[in-house]
Design an enzyme around this catalytic site. Structure first.
Site: not given
Lengths: 167, 180
Positions: B57, B96, B123
């Site tokens: 990701s 992230h 998210d």
């Protein structure tokens, strides 16, 4: 002392140590670079400015972003992650940062650019404080290296403000 | 049959002192590794100073198998930082980038929204039911440096545990049968 096992062990340890030292030196060489980036952001249009059903303000705007970030690239740079964030203060929050647009620049040639775009991510406040508010637009960049330490910095552009009324 | 007799003889001939010396040196290796790990935890201020990237990701910046060095300082969390966080109820940490920050004036506490560079949306889908933002206590550390490919060893050992057992078994055998 000279069996295959010992020799393999010695070779592996030595090569791993050398690799680690090389990675560390590569990362340190990034400090020799002195960058001189420049950027300009113009807000072309406020497309709409509404209060959502949940009570939070939301705005959609179109921006003209131009920047020259070529001096940030070194031989150890894998890519540059840049994003534009709006920063402002509200009565309840000392700082709000909302990312509006981001991009990945994979190579030096692409680091001098000009783009006309609307905000990629929704600009939603935590509350309804945006009417008439002044805000800054900051262009942040994150240098992601091929190996080692990551750097980040930003340019702050001031003087933008929301309209007084919803539209 | 003679082979069994030989093995029994060699077992009987192992001297206690030699065995104890080997056990102590093995113990020293294990504890010094533990000391280094705990020391790193103290220096970086993070529960887990090194993490392996498990998903794609954050490509093309971080690929599966890279390792990240984390550091957690008292500095406020700002947009653009790459953070590693745990969601209540999930054990795997997620790496992230922070895209939204709301910092309260009175308490200094912060609400943070994250998104993977390679993901289309933020998210919120990953957070717990009803959770809109992350707070500081969810965040384990900020990524400050990285090494490519080194994490594949950990991924292989986690996903195919048989390799882990083989490796530990071989190491144990090596320690026992070595002459010093």
């Amino acid at each position: 002392m000279h069996s295959f096992g010992y020799r393999l062990n010695g070779l592996l340890t030595f090569s791993l140590t050398i690799l680690a030292i090389m990675c560390a030196i590569t990362s340190l060489s990034d400090n020799l670079n002195t960058p001189s980036p420049s950027a300009e952001i113009q807000i072309m249009n406020i497309n709409w400015f509404q209060k959502q059903p949940q009570g939070n303000d939301e705005v959609s705007l179109t921006m003209n972003i131009s920047a020259d970030l070529q001096s940030l690239f070194t031989w150890n740079t894998k890519q540059l992650f840049i994003f534009v964030a709006a920063e402002y203060e509200t009565p309840k929050n000392s700082l709000n940062q909302v990312s509006l647009w981001d991009a990945i620049i994979p190579a030096k040639e692409h680091a001098k650019f000009w783009i006309h775009t609307s905000n990629k991510y929704r600009f939603v406040d935590q509350g309804n404080n945006l009417r008439g508010k002044e805000f800054n637009l900051t262009l942040h960049w994150h240098v992601m290296p091929k190996t080692g330490k990551m750097f980040a910095d930003k340019i702050v552009l001031t003087g933008y403000s929301f309209p007084e009324e919803y539209r | 049959m003679g082979w069994i007799g030989d093995t029994v003889d060699s077992v009987k001939s192992i001297q206690i002192r030699q065995l104890l010396t080997q056990a102590v040196s093995l113990g020293m290796i294990v504890t010094s590794a533990l000391i280094i790990w705990k020391g790193l935890m103290c220096i970086t201020g993070s529960e887990s100073p090194v993490v392996v990237v498990l998903s794609g990701s954050m490509e093309p910046g971080f690929k599966r198998g890279d390792i990240l060095f984390l550091h957690m300082s008292k500095d406020p969390i700002r947009a653009g930082e790459i953070v590693v966080f745990n969601i209540d109820g999930r054990e795997i940490p997620i790496v992230h980038r922070v895209i939204k920050v709301h910092e309260r004036k009175d308490t200094g506490e912060v609400d943070v929204l994250t998104k993977g560079d390679n993901n289309y949306g933020d998210d919120r889908l990953l957070y717990a039911q009803g959770q809109l933002y992350l707070q500081r206590n969810h965040i384990m550390g900020r990524a400050v440096g990285f090494l490519p490919y080194v994490g594949w060893v950990t991924i292989i050992m986690t996903e195919k545990p048989i390799i882990k057992y083989i490796l530990i078994g071989a190491l144990g055998l090596l320690v026992i049968t070595s002459k010093d």
